[in-house]
Design an enzyme around this catalytic site. Structure first.
Site, mmCIF file in Angstrom:
data_model
loop_
_atom_site.group_PDB
_atom_site.id
_atom_site.type_symbol
_atom_site.label_atom_id
_atom_site.label_comp_id
_atom_site.label_asym_id
_atom_site.label_seq_id
_atom_site.Cartn_x
_atom_site.Cartn_y
_atom_site.Cartn_z
ATOM 1 N N LYS A 111 -35.065 -42.705 31.545
ATOM 2 C CA LYS A 111 -33.820 -43.146 32.214
ATOM 3 C C LYS A 111 -32.790 -42.032 32.232
ATOM 4 O O LYS A 111 -31.650 -42.245 32.614
ATOM 5 C CB LYS A 111 -33.240 -44.349 31.467
ATOM 6 C CG LYS A 111 -34.143 -45.549 31.384
ATOM 7 C CD LYS A 111 -33.443 -46.650 30.558
ATOM 8 C CE LYS A 111 -34.447 -47.483 29.806
ATOM 9 N NZ LYS A 111 -33.834 -48.187 28.670
ATOM 10 N N ARG A 113 -53.924 -32.904 16.964
ATOM 11 C CA ARG A 113 -53.920 -32.608 15.536
ATOM 12 C C ARG A 113 -52.552 -32.726 14.873
ATOM 13 O O ARG A 113 -52.417 -33.363 13.818
ATOM 14 C CB ARG A 113 -54.440 -31.174 15.273
ATOM 15 C CG ARG A 113 -55.926 -31.067 15.289
ATOM 16 C CD ARG A 113 -56.367 -29.749 15.886
ATOM 17 N NE ARG A 113 -56.047 -29.741 17.291
ATOM 18 C CZ ARG A 113 -56.862 -30.231 18.225
ATOM 19 N NH1 ARG A 113 -58.035 -30.686 17.899
ATOM 20 N NH2 ARG A 113 -56.504 -30.254 19.509
ATOM 21 N N THR A 114 -51.537 -32.105 15.462
ATOM 22 C CA THR A 114 -50.245 -32.045 14.764
ATOM 23 C C THR A 114 -49.687 -33.454 14.594
ATOM 24 O O THR A 114 -49.268 -33.844 13.501
ATOM 25 C CB THR A 114 -49.268 -31.144 15.550
ATOM 26 O OG1 THR A 114 -49.933 -29.913 15.829
ATOM 27 C CG2 THR A 114 -48.003 -30.874 14.765
ATOM 28 N N ARG A 174 -41.965 -31.825 18.630
ATOM 29 C CA ARG A 174 -42.638 -30.840 19.493
ATOM 30 C C ARG A 174 -42.008 -30.918 20.867
ATOM 31 O O ARG A 174 -41.809 -32.015 21.413
ATOM 32 C CB ARG A 174 -44.134 -31.101 19.597
ATOM 33 C CG ARG A 174 -44.779 -30.209 20.671
ATOM 34 C CD ARG A 174 -46.263 -30.311 20.713
ATOM 35 N NE ARG A 174 -46.870 -29.670 19.560
ATOM 36 C CZ ARG A 174 -48.178 -29.472 19.428
ATOM 37 N NH1 ARG A 174 -49.005 -29.858 20.381
ATOM 38 N NH2 ARG A 174 -48.674 -28.891 18.356
#
Ligand code: CP
Length: 298
Positions: free
Chosen positions: A78, A50-51, A99
């Site tokens: 890396k 959703r976000t 996030r």
């Protein structure tokens, strides 16, 4: 401006964003959308449906483009650091949505970025745009927030959605009931902060009771956190939402959930008059359109 914690924004700002979201919802028609060259970057170091998708949709609906960062195919693989990643992507975009599983990571990103940063969820800490969606949804269905009886139910110890929401509900004068199994209570510090700062009415319950609720806000009980699987099963059954368990609930009760839901709500509830969680998820688009607009202009 950045949007990192619901604690960073006052009531006036929240109301301005919710009012702006109402306007955005009215113009959510493709032919009304304006074109600009601004770019939103989504940097999700944790899974999301959703976000991430609603921020990307909000950007497109409001005439921005978006770029997406996927950890598995990025130079994080890396060994590139979080800070170097933010410092690089801020040069490609006008606003960053981040996030990350670590608490405080969005605040750190905002400190190093010369572009606005919006917290898309940092560990168990904060999820401020989810809270704006929650307030918007409550206001839309109930016409107000102040004075409502709002019961927060589930794993209140670990859910960032609940940590953000309880603060905002206190700010807006809702009467909050915190209903969770023993061991999954919200921290005393958070409860005391909300009570002290807003003189808020906050009640704590460890048994299922929704008789007084105008809004029942549910989140998942995390069975994996119980040492004894039988105890987890018992708690899950006790805190399960079914039509049977809603006997005695108010007729105009609404049930909300940040989603994803797993097995805490019976499927029969989805099509009942109570369920508002998919509408709540859809409200993510106008609210996040308002957030993008707001942080780019403040
Ligand atoms: N409510 C919410 O944050 O959902 P996602 O994890 O799917 O983004």
């Amino acid at each position: 401006m950045d949007l990192i914690s619901i604690r960073d924004v006052d009531k006036k700002t929240i109301e301005e964003i919710l009012d702006l979201a109402e306007k955005k919802e009215k113009v959510l028609k493709p032919h009304d959308l304006k074109k600009t060259n601004r770019v939103l970057a989504t940097l999700f170091f944790e899974p999301s449906t959703r976000t991430k998708l609603s921020f990307q949709t909000a950007a497109v609906r409001d005439g921005l483009d978006y770029i997406d960062f996927l950890t598995e195919t990025s130079s994080v693989k890396k060994g590139e650091s979080f800070i170097d990643t933010i410092k690089t992507v801020m040069g490609y975009s006008d606003v960053l949505v981040v996030r990350h599983p670590k608490e405080g990571s969005a605040r750190l990103a905002a400190a190093v970025s010369d572009k606005p940063v919006v917290n898309g969820g940092d560990g168990g800490n904060q999820h401020p745009t989810q809270t704006l969606i929650d307030l918007y949804t409550i206001r839309k269905y109930k016409g107000k927030i102040a004075g409502l009886n709002v019961t927060l139910m589930g794993d209140l110890k670990h859910a960032r959605t609940m940590h953000s929401l309880v603060y905002a509900l206190g700010m807006f004068g809702a009467h909050v009931t915190l209903m969770s199994p023993k061991g999954l209570e919200m921290s005393k510090e958070t409860v005391e902060e909300v009570k002290k700062k807003f003189n808020a009415k906050v009640e704590v319950k460890t048994e299922f009771d929704v008789s007084n609720a105008d809004v029942l806000y549910v989140c998942r009980i995390q069975a994996e956190r119980f040492a004894d699987p039988l105890e987890a099963k018992r708690v899950q059954e006790q805190f399960y939402i079914s039509m049977d368990n809603l006997k005695g609930a108010k007729n105009d009760l609404i049930i909300m959930h940040p989603l994803p839901k797993v097995n805490e709500i019976a499927p029969e509830i989805d099509n009942s008059k109570y369920a508002k969680y998919f509408e709540q998820a859809h409200n993510g688009v106008p609210v996040r359109m308002a957030v993008i607009d707001y942080v780019l202009s403040h």
